[in-house]
Design a protein around this motif. Structure first.
Motif, short mmCIF file in Angstrom:
data_model
loop_
_atom_site.label_atom_id
_atom_site.label_comp_id
_atom_site.label_asym_id
_atom_site.label_seq_id
_atom_site.Cartn_x
_atom_site.Cartn_y
_atom_site.Cartn_z
N GLU A 51 -32.57 17.25 -9.55
CA GLU A 51 -33.29 15.99 -9.30
C GLU A 51 -32.35 14.89 -8.83
OE1 GLU A 51 -33.29 17.55 -12.30
OE2 GLU A 51 -35.24 18.52 -12.24
N THR A 52 -31.14 14.87 -9.35
CA THR A 52 -30.20 13.82 -8.98
C THR A 52 -29.28 14.27 -7.82
OG1 THR A 52 -28.71 14.52 -10.77
CG2 THR A 52 -30.22 12.72 -11.23
N LEU A 80 -31.27 3.93 -4.54
CA LEU A 80 -31.72 4.91 -5.53
C LEU A 80 -30.67 5.18 -6.62
CD1 LEU A 80 -33.43 7.57 -3.24
CD2 LEU A 80 -34.54 5.91 -4.73
N ILE A 81 -29.45 4.73 -6.42
CA ILE A 81 -28.37 5.04 -7.37
C ILE A 81 -28.72 4.63 -8.81
CG2 ILE A 81 -25.97 4.54 -7.98
CD1 ILE A 81 -26.22 6.54 -5.67
N PRO A 82 -29.24 3.42 -9.07
CA PRO A 82 -29.58 3.10 -10.46
C PRO A 82 -30.59 4.09 -11.06
CG PRO A 82 -29.62 1.12 -9.14
CD PRO A 82 -29.47 2.27 -8.19
N LEU A 83 -31.59 4.49 -10.29
CA LEU A 83 -32.57 5.45 -10.77
C LEU A 83 -31.93 6.82 -10.99
CD1 LEU A 83 -35.51 5.92 -11.52
CD2 LEU A 83 -35.98 6.37 -9.11
N ILE A 84 -31.05 7.22 -10.08
CA ILE A 84 -30.36 8.50 -10.21
C ILE A 84 -29.53 8.54 -11.49
CG2 ILE A 84 -28.51 9.93 -9.21
CD1 ILE A 84 -29.54 8.93 -6.43
N THR A 85 -28.78 7.48 -11.75
CA THR A 85 -27.94 7.45 -12.95
C THR A 85 -28.81 7.41 -14.21
OG1 THR A 85 -27.67 5.05 -12.77
CG2 THR A 85 -25.94 6.44 -11.81
N LEU A 86 -29.94 6.72 -14.16
CA LEU A 86 -30.85 6.69 -15.30
C LEU A 86 -31.42 8.07 -15.58
CD1 LEU A 86 -32.45 5.10 -17.46
CD2 LEU A 86 -34.20 4.72 -15.69
N ALA A 144 -28.73 10.24 -17.05
CA ALA A 144 -28.44 9.87 -18.45
C ALA A 144 -29.55 10.35 -19.38
CB ALA A 144 -28.27 8.36 -18.56
N LEU A 145 -30.80 10.18 -18.96
CA LEU A 145 -31.92 10.65 -19.77
C LEU A 145 -31.92 12.16 -19.88
CD1 LEU A 145 -34.80 8.27 -18.62
CD2 LEU A 145 -33.59 8.26 -20.82
N GLY A 146 -31.62 12.83 -18.77
CA GLY A 146 -31.57 14.30 -18.78
C GLY A 146 -30.50 14.80 -19.73
N ASP A 147 -29.33 14.17 -19.73
CA ASP A 147 -28.26 14.57 -20.63
C ASP A 147 -28.63 14.27 -22.08
OD1 ASP A 147 -26.74 15.48 -18.55
OD2 ASP A 147 -25.50 13.66 -18.41
N PHE A 167 -31.66 14.15 -23.44
CA PHE A 167 -32.67 15.07 -23.94
C PHE A 167 -32.17 16.51 -24.02
CE2 PHE A 167 -35.57 11.66 -22.38
CZ PHE A 167 -36.08 11.32 -23.62
N SER A 168 -31.23 16.87 -23.18
CA SER A 168 -30.72 18.24 -23.22
C SER A 168 -29.73 18.44 -24.37
CB SER A 168 -30.06 18.62 -21.90
OG SER A 168 -28.90 17.85 -21.69
N SER A 169 -29.19 17.37 -24.90
CA SER A 169 -28.21 17.51 -26.00
C SER A 169 -28.88 17.56 -27.37
CB SER A 169 -27.21 16.34 -25.96
OG SER A 169 -27.87 15.11 -26.22
N ARG A 170 -30.19 17.43 -27.41
CA ARG A 170 -30.93 17.49 -28.69
C ARG A 170 -31.12 18.89 -29.17
NH1 ARG A 170 -35.59 12.90 -28.57
NH2 ARG A 170 -34.18 11.17 -28.40
#
Length: 145
Positions: free
Chosen positions: A70-71, A128-134, A137-140, A142-145
Motif C-alpha cells: 500500500e505504501t 501523499l507522503i503524510p498519508l503514506i507515513t501514517l 505507522a498504523l500498519g506496523d 497493528f502488525s506488532s500486536r
C-alpha cells in the motif's frame, strides 16, 4: 497498447534493475538541468524543486515505507514521475543540430508545458507522503500486536 500500469511497472523494473532510486534520479535531474540548452530556466526550476523533494525524502525511511504494498505503490509512482522528469530535462540538453530554429521555437512551448506538468505530478505524490507515513505507522502498530 500497453496500459499506464504496465508502463509504470516497466519503468519501475528498469529503475530497480539499474539501482536507480528517488535520490539517484534527483541527482540525475540536477546534472541534466545544468547542461540544458532549451527551456533552461524551467529545467533549472524543476531541478531546484526536485532537489528540495530529495532533501525531504532523505528524512524518511524509504526502504521501510516500501515494505508494504500500500505504501510502496505511490513511492514507486513518485520514482517513475522523477524518471519521466529526468528524461524530459535530459531532452532539453541533447544536441539538436539538425533541428531548425523554427522547429525548436514551436516545440519549446510544448516542452515547457511538459516541464510544468512534471513538477505538478511530482507534487501530487509528495502530497501523499503524510498519508503514506501514517498508513505505514498504523500498519506496523497493528502488525506488532
Amino acid at each position: 497498447m500497453a496500459s499506464s500500469w504496465d508502463k509504470l511497472g516497466q519503468a519501475a523494473s528498469i529503475m530497480q534493475v539499474t539501482g536507480v532510486d528517488a535520490f539517484g534520479l534527483v541527482s540525475m535531474i540536477v546534472q541534466a538541468a545544468h547542461t540544458a540548452r532549451h527551456n533552461r530556466d524551467l529545467c533549472q526550476q524543476l531541478a531546484q524543486h526536485v532537489q528540495i523533494v530529495g532533501d525531504l525524502l532523505r528524512k524518511l525511511d524509504i526502504p521501510e515505507l516500501k515494505r508494504h504494498l500500500e505504501t510502496r505503490r505511490p513511492l514507486d509512482q513518485l520514482d517513475a514521475a522523477l524518471f519521466r522528469a529526468y528524461k524530459l530535462v535530459r531532452s532539453c540538453s541533447q544536441h539538436q543540430e539538425n533541428r531548425s530554429q523554427l522547429y525548436l521555437m514551436f516545440t519549446g512551448a510544448e516542452v515547457a508545458s511538459k516541464l510544468r506538468l512534471a513538477q505538478e505530478e511530482i507534487d501530487r505524490y509528495i502530497n501523499l507522503i503524510p498519508l503514506i507515513t501514517l498508513v505505514a505507522a498504523l500498519g506496523d502498530r497493528f502488525s506488532s500486536r
